[in-house]
Design an enzyme around this catalytic site. Structure first.
Site, short mmCIF file in Angstrom:
data_model
loop_
_atom_site.label_atom_id
_atom_site.label_comp_id
_atom_site.label_asym_id
_atom_site.label_seq_id
_atom_site.Cartn_x
_atom_site.Cartn_y
_atom_site.Cartn_z
N HIS A 135 3.19 -20.91 16.86
CA HIS A 135 4.30 -20.67 17.95
C HIS A 135 5.56 -21.05 17.39
O HIS A 135 6.62 -20.48 17.65
CB HIS A 135 3.87 -21.34 19.17
CG HIS A 135 2.64 -20.46 19.97
ND1 HIS A 135 2.76 -19.13 20.24
CD2 HIS A 135 1.31 -21.09 20.50
CE1 HIS A 135 1.67 -18.82 20.90
NE2 HIS A 135 1.08 -19.89 21.03
N HIS A 189 -2.86 -23.25 15.76
CA HIS A 189 -2.31 -22.06 16.84
C HIS A 189 -1.00 -22.76 17.29
O HIS A 189 -0.06 -21.78 17.32
CB HIS A 189 -3.34 -22.14 17.73
CG HIS A 189 -2.99 -21.22 18.91
ND1 HIS A 189 -3.19 -19.88 18.90
CD2 HIS A 189 -2.11 -21.39 20.04
CE1 HIS A 189 -2.67 -19.32 20.01
NE2 HIS A 189 -2.09 -20.25 20.84
N GLU A 190 -0.87 -23.80 17.69
CA GLU A 190 0.62 -24.39 18.18
C GLU A 190 1.71 -24.35 17.14
O GLU A 190 2.85 -24.03 17.47
CB GLU A 190 0.51 -25.53 18.83
CG GLU A 190 -0.57 -25.67 20.11
CD GLU A 190 -0.47 -24.60 21.14
OE1 GLU A 190 0.75 -24.31 21.36
OE2 GLU A 190 -1.69 -24.18 21.91
#
Length: 155
Positions: free
Chosen positions: A107, A103-104
């Site tokens: 980004h 998920h990170e």
């Protein structure tokens, strides 16, 4: 419903419902995270290894992966261009750690392609962070001041 009843605002019931929903989502997220934190992923890779592999495959070799204290304190810092993972997600080969790391990294990839939503998020991060920390106190203050106003008499 009498608007004076909830701190003098007709919107207070809506605010209370939204706060309750926020707490419910946080409770659910922590439960799901706790469940999958205790399940090893099939690759046996730690969150750090998952993040590093994904960053490298995306051509983001210069983006470091760092460990930070806390639980669910994971984030991508678009100013410093660094992925930060909480200690458990960084070190353990859990399903939750791999998911949070992915998920990170997502980004970081959004940042690489200048995705408009991430650009807007980056610009709003500081004011939103302040607002998030102050919101509970502002709601409490509003309730107290609104209640004090109804006790002190008409406006």
């Amino acid at each position: 419903m009498d608007p004076v009843m909830f701190g003098g605002s007709a919107y207070m019931p809506l605010i209370l419902v939204l706060m309750a929903l926020s707490f419910a989502v946080q409770f659910w997220l922590r439960n799901v995270y706790g469940k999958w934190m205790n399940v090893q992923n099939t690759s046996g890779m730690t969150g750090e290894q998952v993040a590093r592999r994904m960053l490298d495959e995306a051509g983001l070799h210069g983006v470091p992966v760092e460990m930070v204290p806390g639980e669910l304190s994971d984030h991508y810092d678009p100013v410093a261009k660094v992925v930060r993972l909480s200690e458990a997600n960084f070190r353990l080969p859990s399903v939750a750690g791999a998911a949070v790391a992915a998920h990170e990294v997502g980004h970081a990839i959004q940042d690489k392609v200048s995705m408009p939503a991430l650009v807007a998020r980056s610009r709003l991060a500081v004011p939103l962070g302040i607002g998030t920390n102050l919101a509970p106190w502002m709601v409490l203050g509003g309730l107290l001041l609104g209640g004090a106003g109804s006790v002190l008499g008409p406006r």
